[in-house]
Enzyme design. Structure first.
Site, mmCIF file in Angstrom:
data_model
loop_
_atom_site.group_PDB
_atom_site.id
_atom_site.type_symbol
_atom_site.label_atom_id
_atom_site.label_comp_id
_atom_site.label_asym_id
_atom_site.label_seq_id
_atom_site.Cartn_x
_atom_site.Cartn_y
_atom_site.Cartn_z
ATOM 1 N N LYS A 34 117.289 -23.651 -45.624
ATOM 2 C CA LYS A 34 116.537 -23.932 -47.146
ATOM 3 C C LYS A 34 114.982 -23.577 -46.836
ATOM 4 C CE LYS A 34 116.060 -28.703 -45.825
ATOM 5 N NZ LYS A 34 116.740 -29.973 -45.957
ATOM 6 N N ARG A 131 119.653 -41.098 -51.710
ATOM 7 C CA ARG A 131 119.029 -39.860 -52.555
ATOM 8 C C ARG A 131 120.304 -39.167 -53.045
ATOM 9 N NH1 ARG A 131 116.569 -35.111 -48.276
ATOM 10 N NH2 ARG A 131 118.668 -34.845 -47.825
ATOM 11 N N HIS A 160 123.948 -37.995 -44.863
ATOM 12 C CA HIS A 160 122.880 -37.630 -44.055
ATOM 13 C C HIS A 160 121.979 -38.847 -43.708
ATOM 14 C CE1 HIS A 160 119.542 -34.842 -43.466
ATOM 15 N NE2 HIS A 160 118.665 -35.540 -44.214
ATOM 16 N N ARG A 213 124.557 -30.019 -38.827
ATOM 17 C CA ARG A 213 123.507 -28.993 -39.582
ATOM 18 C C ARG A 213 121.976 -28.911 -39.095
ATOM 19 N NH1 ARG A 213 125.586 -33.196 -42.892
ATOM 20 N NH2 ARG A 213 123.411 -34.038 -43.216
ATOM 21 N N TYR A 273 81.071 -24.729 -48.685
ATOM 22 C CA TYR A 273 80.996 -25.485 -49.821
ATOM 23 C C TYR A 273 80.431 -26.940 -49.505
ATOM 24 C CZ TYR A 273 83.186 -21.920 -52.770
ATOM 25 O OH TYR A 273 83.508 -20.564 -53.273
ATOM 26 N N CYS A 320 87.817 -22.589 -47.864
ATOM 27 C CA CYS A 320 87.621 -22.140 -49.367
ATOM 28 C C CYS A 320 89.221 -21.650 -50.088
ATOM 29 C CB CYS A 320 86.628 -20.735 -49.350
ATOM 30 S SG CYS A 320 85.112 -21.088 -48.491
ATOM 31 N N ASP A 322 90.263 -18.460 -50.524
ATOM 32 C CA ASP A 322 90.778 -17.437 -49.967
ATOM 33 C C ASP A 322 90.197 -17.158 -48.722
ATOM 34 O OD1 ASP A 322 92.756 -16.531 -52.098
ATOM 35 O OD2 ASP A 322 91.068 -16.380 -53.285
HETATM 36 C C1 LIG Z 1 117.185 -30.465 -44.539
HETATM 37 C C2 LIG Z 1 118.314 -31.009 -44.189
HETATM 38 C C3 LIG Z 1 118.995 -30.998 -42.934
HETATM 39 C C4 LIG Z 1 118.218 -30.178 -41.810
HETATM 40 O O1 LIG Z 1 117.497 -31.155 -41.157
HETATM 41 P P1 LIG Z 1 116.653 -30.705 -39.815
HETATM 42 O O2 LIG Z 1 116.089 -32.161 -39.425
HETATM 43 O O3 LIG Z 1 115.571 -29.987 -40.217
HETATM 44 O O4 LIG Z 1 117.452 -30.378 -38.719
HETATM 45 C C5 LIG Z 1 120.235 -31.188 -42.780
HETATM 46 N N1 LIG Z 1 120.949 -31.823 -43.925
HETATM 47 C C6 LIG Z 1 120.521 -32.044 -44.893
HETATM 48 C C7 LIG Z 1 121.300 -32.719 -45.981
HETATM 49 C C8 LIG Z 1 119.220 -31.577 -45.109
HETATM 50 O O5 LIG Z 1 118.822 -31.899 -46.293
#
Ligand SMILES: *Cc1c(COP(=O)(O)O)cnc(C)c1O
Length: 380
Positions: A34, A131, A160, A213, A273, A320, A322
């Site tokens: 992602k 979440r 998660h 994951r 600036y 700045c 750019d």
């Molecule tokens: C982003 C995400 C991950 C990966 O997390 P890391 O800490 O970058 O390994 C795994 N599972 C879900 C649901 C996520 O949103």
């Protein structure tokens, strides 16, 4: 096009994937791509790993379709919301989508009624992030309802973790228990159970279940300082020789830009600036052609450093839109056209995503995820 370059070492990402796969085996390794593969480039990273990992995880449908368009045929799980009107596209692209709501599942079933094959889904259970996900006490009934929906095929079930990168495993154990109690005995045979992201995959073997994951670690960055200390300390207890974390994760990105102008300023003269920085002695100032519009956080003004000629040179004055200015007095041969390094290694010095994050009060995840899409990227 901004005059800067992000060089991405795809071999380093492949090596990280191979070492992580070895670490978690026999659990299978899914990789999270992602946020443009945490800034590294969605399609090139996925193409480099295609066929080498169990699955890709993306946040949104568009990312999954971009992978299919690029010829990636590996399993893909969409972790975030998919609109009902996009379910046909998800089905046609052979994706798996995440389900946390039975109303959505019922409407999806209507949309997909005349398809010959079901849509693959993973049910998410909320065990403590608040979440997405079915509440643990609702999960058995929800899973039963999903199993009875012929238009949907329950391929997996996941949760998660909220604080797996901390050294205190209390909340992780609680989430692990909630998850296993909610799903044990109610999933179809062969359904994949998964919960661990990078930190848990590395620190808490009991959370690996059938698949992990992994995001941040794939890109060579530790999920937290504690996670690295933890693995180091465990190895010391087991009298392992050497530091097992050394070389486990290799950063894969180098961000450079050429010096476009140089000037000498006198003692007392300001830079930038607001005149927030003044020379304390005769100083050489280099101008770099990137600023906050190119993703250089303005919080690095008078805080960060870049590498020039293998030396750390402070960012002086306000960044700045750019451009930004750095003090190169300590680099006598600094010259226009010479590359400055914002992220990565130059000689013996290195600036990591964790360094940039610490300087501007955030985490490496944000530093990487916010590297703008429009910056040129090159791959090796
Ligand atoms: C982003 C995400 C991950 C990966 O997390 P890391 O800490 O970058 O390994 C795994 N599972 C879900 C649901 C996520 O949103």
């Amino acid at each position: 096009m901004p005059l800067c370059n992000l060089r991405i070492d795809l071999e380093a990402i492949r090596r990280n994937a191979a070492r992580l796969a070895e670490l978690v085996a026999p659990t299978s390794l899914a990789v999270v791509v992602k946020a443009n593969a945490y800034g590294h480039g969605l399609v090139p990273v996925a193409q480099a790993l295609a066929g080498r990992v169990a699955r890709f995880c993306v946040y949104e449908l568009g990312e999954a379709l971009a992978l299919r368009d690029a010829g990636v045929t590996d399993p893909i799980l969409v972790l975030g919301p998919v609109r009902r009107e996009d379910l046909d596209a998800a089905h046609a692209a052979d994706l798996a989508v995440t389900v946390w709501d039975l109303d959505f599942a019922r409407r999806a079933a209507v949309t997909l009624r005349r398809r010959r094959t079901p849509l693959a889904i993973h049910a998410e259970v909320d065990t403590g992030v608040a979440r997405l996900g079915f509440r643990p006490e609702q999960a058995p009934a929800a899973i039963a309802a999903l199993r009875e929906t012929p238009e949907l095929m329950l391929e997996g079930c996941f949760t998660h973790l909220a604080s797996s990168e901390d050294l205190d495993e209390g909340f992780t154990s609680l989430q692990h228990r909630r998850f296993t109690e909610a799903v044990d005995g109610v999933l179809p045979t062969g359904a994949i159970r998964h919960m661990a992201a990078s930190a848990a995959a590395m620190m808490w073997p009991e959370t690996r279940l059938d698949m992990v994951r992994v995001g941040i670690a794939l890109y060579g960055v530790w999920p937290s300082h504690e996670s690295r200390l933890f693995l180091q300390s465990r190895a010391i207890h087991s009298l392992h020789d050497g530091d097992p974390t050394a070389g486990l994760l290799e950063p894969a990105i180098t961000w450079t830009t050429p010096i476009v102008a140089l000037r000498e300023i006198d003692n007392g003269e300001p830079v930038g600036y607001g005149c927030t920085w003044r020379a304390a002695h005769p100083t050489r100032i280099a101008t770099l052609p990137l600023g906050y519009a190119e993703g250089l956080d303005r919080g690095l003004s008078n805080r960060g450093s870049v590498l020039v000629g293998g030396r750390r040179c402070p960012i002086v004055g306000r960044i700045c839109m750019d451009m930004c200015m750095v003090d190169v007095t300590e680099v006598p041969d600094a010259h226009v056209g010479q590359q400055a390094t914002l992220l990565g290694r130059d000689g013996a010095e290195e600036i990591t995503a964790d360094d940039l994050a610490a300087w501007c009060g955030t985490i490496a995840y944000e530093v990487l995820a916010r590297l703008p899409l429009h910056l040129p990227r090159s791959y090796s």
